[in-house]
Design a protein around this motif. Structure first.
Motif, short mmCIF file in Angstrom:
data_model
loop_
_atom_site.label_atom_id
_atom_site.label_comp_id
_atom_site.label_asym_id
_atom_site.label_seq_id
_atom_site.Cartn_x
_atom_site.Cartn_y
_atom_site.Cartn_z
N THR A 49 2.08 7.14 12.52
CA THR A 49 2.37 6.62 11.26
C THR A 49 1.70 5.71 10.35
OG1 THR A 49 3.93 4.81 11.88
CG2 THR A 49 4.68 6.80 12.06
N SER A 50 0.31 5.33 10.94
CA SER A 50 -0.52 4.34 10.17
C SER A 50 -1.91 4.88 10.00
CB SER A 50 -0.56 3.00 10.72
OG SER A 50 -1.18 3.16 12.29
N ALA A 51 -2.48 5.74 11.03
CA ALA A 51 -3.88 5.96 10.99
C ALA A 51 -4.12 6.91 9.75
CB ALA A 51 -4.20 6.68 12.21
N LYS A 52 -3.40 7.64 9.10
CA LYS A 52 -3.67 8.60 8.20
C LYS A 52 -2.95 7.87 6.87
CE LYS A 52 -2.44 12.22 10.84
NZ LYS A 52 -1.96 13.32 11.25
N LEU A 109 -3.41 -2.77 11.54
CA LEU A 109 -3.47 -3.40 10.21
C LEU A 109 -4.20 -2.41 9.40
CD1 LEU A 109 -5.52 -6.68 9.52
CD2 LEU A 109 -6.20 -4.53 8.22
N VAL A 110 -3.39 -2.09 8.15
CA VAL A 110 -3.66 -0.98 7.11
C VAL A 110 -3.90 -1.74 5.60
CG1 VAL A 110 -3.43 1.13 5.96
CG2 VAL A 110 -2.97 0.85 8.43
N TYR A 111 -5.04 -1.79 5.40
CA TYR A 111 -5.24 -2.68 3.90
C TYR A 111 -4.84 -1.43 2.95
CZ TYR A 111 -7.61 -4.58 -0.27
OH TYR A 111 -7.98 -4.78 -1.37
N ILE A 112 -3.83 -1.89 2.08
CA ILE A 112 -3.33 -1.09 1.02
C ILE A 112 -3.81 -1.42 -0.34
CG2 ILE A 112 -1.47 -0.20 -0.29
CD1 ILE A 112 -1.32 0.83 2.52
N GLY A 113 -3.97 -2.69 -0.86
CA GLY A 113 -4.67 -3.03 -1.92
C GLY A 113 -4.20 -4.45 -2.61
N VAL A 114 -4.45 -4.78 -3.88
CA VAL A 114 -4.19 -6.08 -4.21
C VAL A 114 -3.22 -6.02 -5.38
CG1 VAL A 114 -5.36 -7.89 -5.39
CG2 VAL A 114 -6.65 -6.72 -3.77
N VAL A 115 -2.39 -7.10 -5.54
CA VAL A 115 -1.30 -7.32 -6.63
C VAL A 115 -2.02 -7.70 -7.62
CG1 VAL A 115 0.68 -8.44 -7.34
CG2 VAL A 115 0.56 -7.76 -4.85
N GLU A 116 -2.02 -7.05 -8.77
CA GLU A 116 -2.61 -7.28 -10.15
C GLU A 116 -1.73 -8.03 -11.02
OE1 GLU A 116 -6.38 -4.26 -10.68
OE2 GLU A 116 -4.47 -3.74 -11.72
N ARG A 117 -0.43 -7.70 -10.74
CA ARG A 117 0.58 -8.27 -11.79
C ARG A 117 1.88 -8.26 -10.70
NH1 ARG A 117 0.35 -5.46 -16.28
NH2 ARG A 117 1.78 -3.55 -15.47
N PRO A 129 -6.62 2.25 -0.01
CA PRO A 129 -6.31 1.95 1.36
C PRO A 129 -7.43 2.02 2.45
CG PRO A 129 -4.90 3.74 0.36
CD PRO A 129 -5.99 3.31 -0.61
N GLN A 130 -7.49 1.06 3.33
CA GLN A 130 -8.29 1.22 4.42
C GLN A 130 -7.82 0.72 5.87
OE1 GLN A 130 -11.26 -1.78 3.31
NE2 GLN A 130 -11.03 -1.50 1.38
N ASN A 131 -8.07 1.65 6.85
CA ASN A 131 -7.50 1.48 8.07
C ASN A 131 -8.13 0.79 9.07
OD1 ASN A 131 -5.67 1.91 10.27
ND2 ASN A 131 -6.03 4.19 10.32
N GLY A 132 -7.55 -0.15 9.74
CA GLY A 132 -8.18 -0.77 10.82
C GLY A 132 -8.47 0.10 11.87
N TYR A 133 -9.28 -0.43 12.84
CA TYR A 133 -9.50 0.36 14.02
C TYR A 133 -9.17 0.06 15.37
CZ TYR A 133 -12.63 2.44 10.39
OH TYR A 133 -12.73 3.10 9.27
N GLU A 134 -8.87 0.87 16.10
CA GLU A 134 -8.81 0.58 17.73
C GLU A 134 -10.33 0.49 18.40
OE1 GLU A 134 -6.40 2.98 16.32
OE2 GLU A 134 -5.07 1.06 15.93
N LEU A 135 -10.43 -0.14 19.36
CA LEU A 135 -11.77 -0.11 19.99
C LEU A 135 -12.24 1.28 20.18
CD1 LEU A 135 -11.47 -3.09 22.77
CD2 LEU A 135 -13.22 -2.68 20.66
#
Length: 181
Positions: A49-52, A109-117, A129-135
């Motif tokens: 539910t996170s990798a994609k 860890l899945v980065y989604i973005g930054v709060v602008e307001r 979005p940027q997905n973290g990685y497993e080894l």
């Protein structure tokens, strides 16, 4: 050459979840239906539910119907009163949620973005979005041909081409004398 004013990237996807995906919820690519990708609410509690993770719903999308997902750019009209401007937002542990608390293992860890307001009803996030990685997803770490077991460490092979799990023994450890003071 002139730069165009395109600031958002969208995907048109079908909601494969059993409930409405509301505007601003993070979604992941689940499958494909009718020549179109289908999505469900994303969560950081497992790889499935996170990798994609694809982006955030740009509108409310009823179960079984198509709608737009923002995959990069600005989405506004969100309830972000509990955040601060500049907060980094990550995929949350509950399906379809975001968090400003950086997740650590066992969560993904899945980065989604930054709060602008930060605002209730008119909050705004820059989505990327940027997905973290497993080894085992890193290109020079081989955990497939030699599955790791408890007590092993990653060690670069003699050809310097990849890293494999191995148990250390005395031949791997170099002893040296401490200088006397």
């Amino acid at each position: 050459t002139a730069v165009t004013d395109v600031q958002q990237v969208f995907a048109y996807a079908t909601n494969a979840d059993s409930v409405t995906i509301t505007k601003g919820m993070p979604v992941y690519m689940y499958a494909a239906t009718g020549n179109r990708v289908s999505v469900k609410r994303a969560a950081n509690t497992g790889d499935a539910t996170s990798a994609k993770t694809m982006g955030l719903a740009y509108q409310d999308i009823a179960a079984g119907t198509p709608g737009y997902i923002i995959t990069q750019g600005v989405i506004d009209g969100l309830n972000l009163g509990s955040y601060n401007e500049g907060d980094t937002v990550y995929l949350g542990a509950t399906a379809g949620t975001l968090t400003a608390t950086k997740p650590y293992a066992p969560n993904h860890l899945v980065y989604i973005g930054v709060v602008e307001r930060a605002n209730n009803g008119n909050g705004q996030i820059y989505v990327k979005p940027q997905n973290g990685y497993e080894l085992d997803e890193i290109h020079d770490v081989d955990l497939i041909t030699s599955s790791p077991t408890a007590g092993q460490v990653l060690r670069r092979n003699s050809g310097n081409t990849d890293r494999k799990s191995t148990r250390l023994n005395s031949s791997h450890v170099k002893r040296s004398r401490m200088p006397s003071s």
